[in-house]
Design an enzyme around this catalytic site. Structure first.
Site, short mmCIF file in Angstrom:
data_model
loop_
_atom_site.label_atom_id
_atom_site.label_comp_id
_atom_site.label_asym_id
_atom_site.label_seq_id
_atom_site.Cartn_x
_atom_site.Cartn_y
_atom_site.Cartn_z
N ALA A 37 0.80 -1.23 0.00
CA ALA A 37 0.00 0.00 0.00
C ALA A 37 0.84 1.29 0.00
CB ALA A 37 -0.97 -0.04 1.18
N ASN A 50 -6.55 -6.75 3.93
CA ASN A 50 -5.13 -7.05 3.69
C ASN A 50 -5.09 -8.27 2.78
OD1 ASN A 50 -2.31 -6.46 4.21
ND2 ASN A 50 -2.24 -8.37 5.34
N LYS A 51 -3.90 -8.66 2.44
CA LYS A 51 -3.70 -9.77 1.49
C LYS A 51 -4.58 -10.98 1.82
CE LYS A 51 -1.88 -9.81 -1.47
NZ LYS A 51 -2.58 -9.54 -2.76
N GLN A 66 4.13 -13.52 -2.31
CA GLN A 66 4.86 -12.37 -1.77
C GLN A 66 5.66 -12.76 -0.53
OE1 GLN A 66 1.70 -12.27 -2.80
NE2 GLN A 66 1.11 -10.27 -3.60
N ARG A 94 -5.27 -0.04 -9.24
CA ARG A 94 -5.64 -1.06 -8.24
C ARG A 94 -6.67 -0.43 -7.30
NH1 ARG A 94 -1.02 -4.56 -5.53
NH2 ARG A 94 -2.76 -6.03 -5.40
N ASP A 97 -4.14 -2.80 3.84
CA ASP A 97 -4.36 -2.02 2.62
C ASP A 97 -5.43 -0.96 2.81
OD1 ASP A 97 -3.16 -4.71 1.58
OD2 ASP A 97 -2.82 -3.18 0.05
#
Ligand code: MRU
Length: 348
Positions: free
Chosen positions: A51, A249-250, A198, A92, A239
């Site tokens: 982010a 978040n992810k 990631q 995004r 995020d």
């Protein structure tokens, strides 16, 4: 601590320089971007990601769009900026820092400028401020978080909220770096973070480069690691944090939070206040990016890992209910439940 820099401006060349995160951990390759389309592509395809880093890249990208557009008047420059802003905002949807940084840049247009050069100087100053403040925020987040951790603890993290995802140091990884410098001897478990890995490609790489004790696990191993008492805290980035504390978040973060609650392990969300979106009442209003199914079936691998034409569902983020979060750690302090009150009460 690290020799790499994830995102910075080469003002002389008029280029945004990013470390291409899609090439890690095998190749350390910097890309030099000058066109707005190139910046958009780099954000969209996660060459620059996380982010805060996305916000910094977009801020510099909008500045460069005006500079390279060679406008003849401040009014024409402002129009070019707004066009670039609208375009970059489509790269995004979930991380609020992208919109926050571009809005901050836009506020600079409210002043009167006698020349294009003056306006450009103001835009660059703002983008530099966003970058430099991020570095300071990461350090402060690290200090606040470290006050909650003990020497020798096992820690679990997900995705990458480290130096690669920010201007430096990271958010969730900041206390790990600061603690390591002070002899805390953390043992860090890193979820690989499917589908784009990631954790494996980025977090495991940057932590080991810094000499941290890292153990990589597959996402489906987090439960057993917790059950066996190997981790004493979970640290994740964010995020977008809604006003009630719900946190995007992810993908996979929600599952970890549920597991942590089950095993009585503190679950900490770490992020700058720029990631808190008080205009967003709850997680239900957060737009979750959906990415191509090919990331599940093929991406990052030489051959397919699933049947041709298989149906896929690939949400890139999930929302962790505020009730599962022990604390939200920002540069301005630590917010505890109930978050609707504590987030608002953070110093301005
Ligand atoms: O899709 P990504 O890799 O950009 O997702 C990143 C995350 O989910 C991070 O945890 C978040 O942006 C915080 S980065 C300090």
């Amino acid at each position: 601590m690290h020799e790499f820099r994830s995102v910075f401006l080469d003002d002389q060349a008029g280029e945004l320089v990013i470390l291409d995160q899609t090439r890690l951990p095998n190749d350390v390759v910097y890309l030099r971007l000058s066109g707005t389309e190139d910046v958009w592509e780099a954000i969209r395809n996660l060459r620059v990601r996380g982010a805060p880093a996305i916000g910094i890249a977009a801020a510099y990208g909008a500045y460069l769009a005006v500079r390279h557009g060679s406008p003849e008047s401040p009014e024409a420059a402002a129009a070019l900026f707004r066009q670039a802003k609208r375009y970059l905002e489509t790269s995004r949807p979930t991380a609020v820092n992208l919109f926050w940084a571009l809005n901050r840049m836009e506020q600079r247009l409210a002043s009167r400028y006698d020349s294009v050069a003056q306006l450009l100087c103001a835009l660059k100053t703002e983008a530099d401020a966003i970058r430099n403040e991020d570095a300071r925020m990461c350090h402060a987040i690290g200090e606040h978080a470290l006050s909650l951790l003990r020497r020798g603890w096992g820690l679990l993290t997900h995705c990458n909220a480290g130096a690669l995802a920010t201007s430096e140091l990271g958010t969730a990884l900041a206390p790990i770096y600061l603690g390591t410098q002070r002899g805390y001897q953390f043992k860090v478990f890193v979820d690989e973070t499917r589908p784009l890995l990631q954790g494996a490609r980025l977090t495991a790489w940057e932590l080991s480069e810094a000499g941290v004790d890292v153990t990589l696990i597959c996402d489906n191993m987090a439960a057993t690691v917790m059950q066996r008492g190997l981790v004493q805290a979970v640290l994740v980035g964010c995020d977008r944090v809604a006003a009630n504390g719900d946190t995007a978040n992810k993908i996979g973060t929600l599952g970890l939070a549920i597991l942590a609650k089950h095993y009585g392990i503190p679950f900490y969300v770490l992020g700058p206040t720029s990631t808190i979106d008080l205009n967003c009442p709850s997680g239900a209003s957060i737009v979750i990016e959906e990415r191509p199914g090919e990331e599940i079936t093929t991406k990052w691998y030489c051959s397919r890992m699933a049947p041709q034409d298989i149906k896929t569902y690939n949400p890139a983020f999930d929302v962790t209910d505020a009730s599962l979060i022990t604390a939200i750690i920002t540069e301005k302090g630590i917010a505890y439940p109930p978050f609707a009150a504590s987030l608002k009460a953070l110093p301005q």
